[in-house]
Design a protein around this motif. Structure first.
Motif, short mmCIF file in Angstrom:
data_model
loop_
_atom_site.label_atom_id
_atom_site.label_comp_id
_atom_site.label_asym_id
_atom_site.label_seq_id
_atom_site.Cartn_x
_atom_site.Cartn_y
_atom_site.Cartn_z
N ASN A 162 -41.35 12.61 44.09
CA ASN A 162 -42.71 12.75 43.57
C ASN A 162 -42.87 14.10 42.88
OD1 ASN A 162 -44.19 10.30 44.60
ND2 ASN A 162 -43.29 11.08 46.48
N SER A 163 -42.25 14.26 41.75
CA SER A 163 -42.34 15.51 41.01
C SER A 163 -43.78 15.79 40.61
CB SER A 163 -41.47 15.45 39.76
OG SER A 163 -40.12 15.31 40.12
N GLY A 164 -44.11 17.06 40.57
CA GLY A 164 -45.42 17.47 40.08
C GLY A 164 -46.49 17.58 41.15
N VAL A 165 -46.12 17.38 42.44
CA VAL A 165 -47.11 17.52 43.49
C VAL A 165 -47.51 18.99 43.64
CG1 VAL A 165 -46.40 15.46 44.77
CG2 VAL A 165 -45.39 17.68 45.33
N PRO A 166 -48.71 19.26 44.17
CA PRO A 166 -49.13 20.66 44.36
C PRO A 166 -48.16 21.44 45.23
CG PRO A 166 -51.00 19.19 44.56
CD PRO A 166 -49.76 18.32 44.51
N ASP A 167 -48.20 22.78 45.09
CA ASP A 167 -47.26 23.66 45.77
C ASP A 167 -47.51 23.79 47.27
OD1 ASP A 167 -45.82 24.59 43.39
OD2 ASP A 167 -47.73 25.52 42.85
N ARG A 168 -48.77 23.81 47.67
CA ARG A 168 -49.13 24.09 49.06
C ARG A 168 -50.19 23.14 49.58
NH1 ARG A 168 -46.18 28.18 51.93
NH2 ARG A 168 -45.01 29.22 50.30
N ILE A 169 -50.17 22.92 50.89
CA ILE A 169 -51.25 22.24 51.58
C ILE A 169 -51.88 23.28 52.50
CG2 ILE A 169 -51.93 20.37 53.13
CD1 ILE A 169 -49.36 18.92 52.28
N VAL A 170 -53.12 23.64 52.22
CA VAL A 170 -53.82 24.65 53.01
C VAL A 170 -54.65 23.95 54.08
CG1 VAL A 170 -55.58 26.46 52.93
CG2 VAL A 170 -53.86 26.31 51.12
N VAL A 171 -54.42 24.35 55.33
CA VAL A 171 -55.12 23.78 56.48
C VAL A 171 -55.87 24.93 57.16
CG1 VAL A 171 -54.87 22.52 58.65
CG2 VAL A 171 -53.28 22.08 56.75
N MET A 172 -57.20 24.82 57.20
CA MET A 172 -58.03 25.88 57.76
C MET A 172 -58.58 25.47 59.13
SD MET A 172 -57.68 28.21 55.54
CE MET A 172 -58.91 29.43 56.00
N PRO A 173 -58.93 26.45 59.97
CA PRO A 173 -59.41 26.16 61.32
C PRO A 173 -60.67 25.29 61.38
CG PRO A 173 -58.92 28.50 61.10
CD PRO A 173 -58.82 27.89 59.74
N ASN A 174 -61.48 25.29 60.34
CA ASN A 174 -62.71 24.51 60.34
C ASN A 174 -62.48 23.06 59.93
OD1 ASN A 174 -62.17 25.06 57.66
ND2 ASN A 174 -64.22 25.76 57.14
N GLY A 175 -61.22 22.64 59.89
CA GLY A 175 -60.90 21.25 59.57
C GLY A 175 -60.76 20.94 58.10
N VAL A 176 -60.85 21.95 57.26
CA VAL A 176 -60.72 21.75 55.82
C VAL A 176 -59.25 21.74 55.44
CG1 VAL A 176 -61.19 22.76 53.55
CG2 VAL A 176 -62.96 22.78 55.31
N ILE A 177 -58.86 20.74 54.65
CA ILE A 177 -57.49 20.62 54.14
C ILE A 177 -57.58 20.50 52.62
CG2 ILE A 177 -55.39 19.23 54.11
CD1 ILE A 177 -56.15 18.32 56.95
N VAL A 178 -56.83 21.35 51.91
CA VAL A 178 -56.88 21.37 50.45
C VAL A 178 -55.45 21.48 49.91
CG1 VAL A 178 -57.80 22.53 48.41
CG2 VAL A 178 -59.11 22.58 50.55
N PHE A 179 -55.13 20.67 48.92
CA PHE A 179 -53.87 20.80 48.19
C PHE A 179 -54.07 21.90 47.15
CE2 PHE A 179 -53.77 16.54 49.85
CZ PHE A 179 -52.44 16.33 50.18
N VAL A 180 -53.10 22.80 47.01
CA VAL A 180 -53.23 23.92 46.07
C VAL A 180 -52.02 23.97 45.14
CG1 VAL A 180 -53.45 26.42 45.83
CG2 VAL A 180 -54.61 25.25 47.72
N GLU A 181 -52.31 23.95 43.84
CA GLU A 181 -51.30 24.17 42.81
C GLU A 181 -51.45 25.61 42.34
OE1 GLU A 181 -48.31 24.09 40.25
OE2 GLU A 181 -48.75 22.45 41.60
N LEU A 182 -50.34 26.33 42.35
CA LEU A 182 -50.36 27.73 41.92
C LEU A 182 -49.67 27.86 40.57
CD1 LEU A 182 -49.49 28.60 45.46
CD2 LEU A 182 -51.40 29.72 44.35
N LYS A 183 -50.25 28.71 39.73
CA LYS A 183 -49.72 28.96 38.39
C LYS A 183 -49.69 30.46 38.15
CE LYS A 183 -48.81 25.90 36.18
NZ LYS A 183 -47.59 25.10 36.29
N ALA A 184 -48.82 30.91 37.26
CA ALA A 184 -48.88 32.29 36.80
C ALA A 184 -50.20 32.46 36.04
CB ALA A 184 -47.69 32.60 35.89
N THR A 185 -50.72 33.66 36.04
CA THR A 185 -52.00 33.91 35.40
C THR A 185 -51.99 33.43 33.96
OG1 THR A 185 -52.39 35.80 36.83
CG2 THR A 185 -53.69 35.70 34.83
N GLY A 186 -52.98 32.60 33.64
CA GLY A 186 -53.14 32.08 32.28
C GLY A 186 -52.35 30.82 31.99
#
Length: 93
Positions: A29-53
């Motif tokens: 599955n190429s192209g999936v986001p870089d990270r899965i962020v899991v926070m203590p308040n139950g929030v889960i977010v997929f995060v794609e990181l890019k170089a600035t710009g």
């Protein structure tokens, strides 16, 4: 700023807030986001990181759209300030 620097900053800041930023690798599955962020308040977010710009590639856009269609939160970050704003948003979610 390099993508690697922003990614390291995200991981550090998430950990400081008691969360985890798991590296996301999905074979076949190429192209999936870089990270899965899991926070203590139950929030889960997929995060794609890019170089600035830098912009997401078409394949990344397709994967992001698929996740959002499934009702998942996906964020694209390309600055440390963006990371800080993101963490403020998930803190109150």
């Amino acid at each position: 700023m390099r993508e690697k620097d922003i990614e390291q900053y995200l991981v550090k800041r998430v950990k400081e807030r008691g969360g985890r930023a798991y590296k996301f690798v999905s074979p076949g599955n190429s192209g999936v986001p870089d990270r899965i962020v899991v926070m203590p308040n139950g929030v889960i977010v997929f995060v794609e990181l890019k170089a600035t710009g830098e912009k997401t590639r078409p394949l990344q856009n397709a994967q992001i759209a698929k996740l959002r269609k499934l009702g998942q939160k996906v964020q694209v970050l390309d600055t440390k300030d963006g990371v800080d704003r993101f963490l403020e948003e998930v803190k109150t979610a």
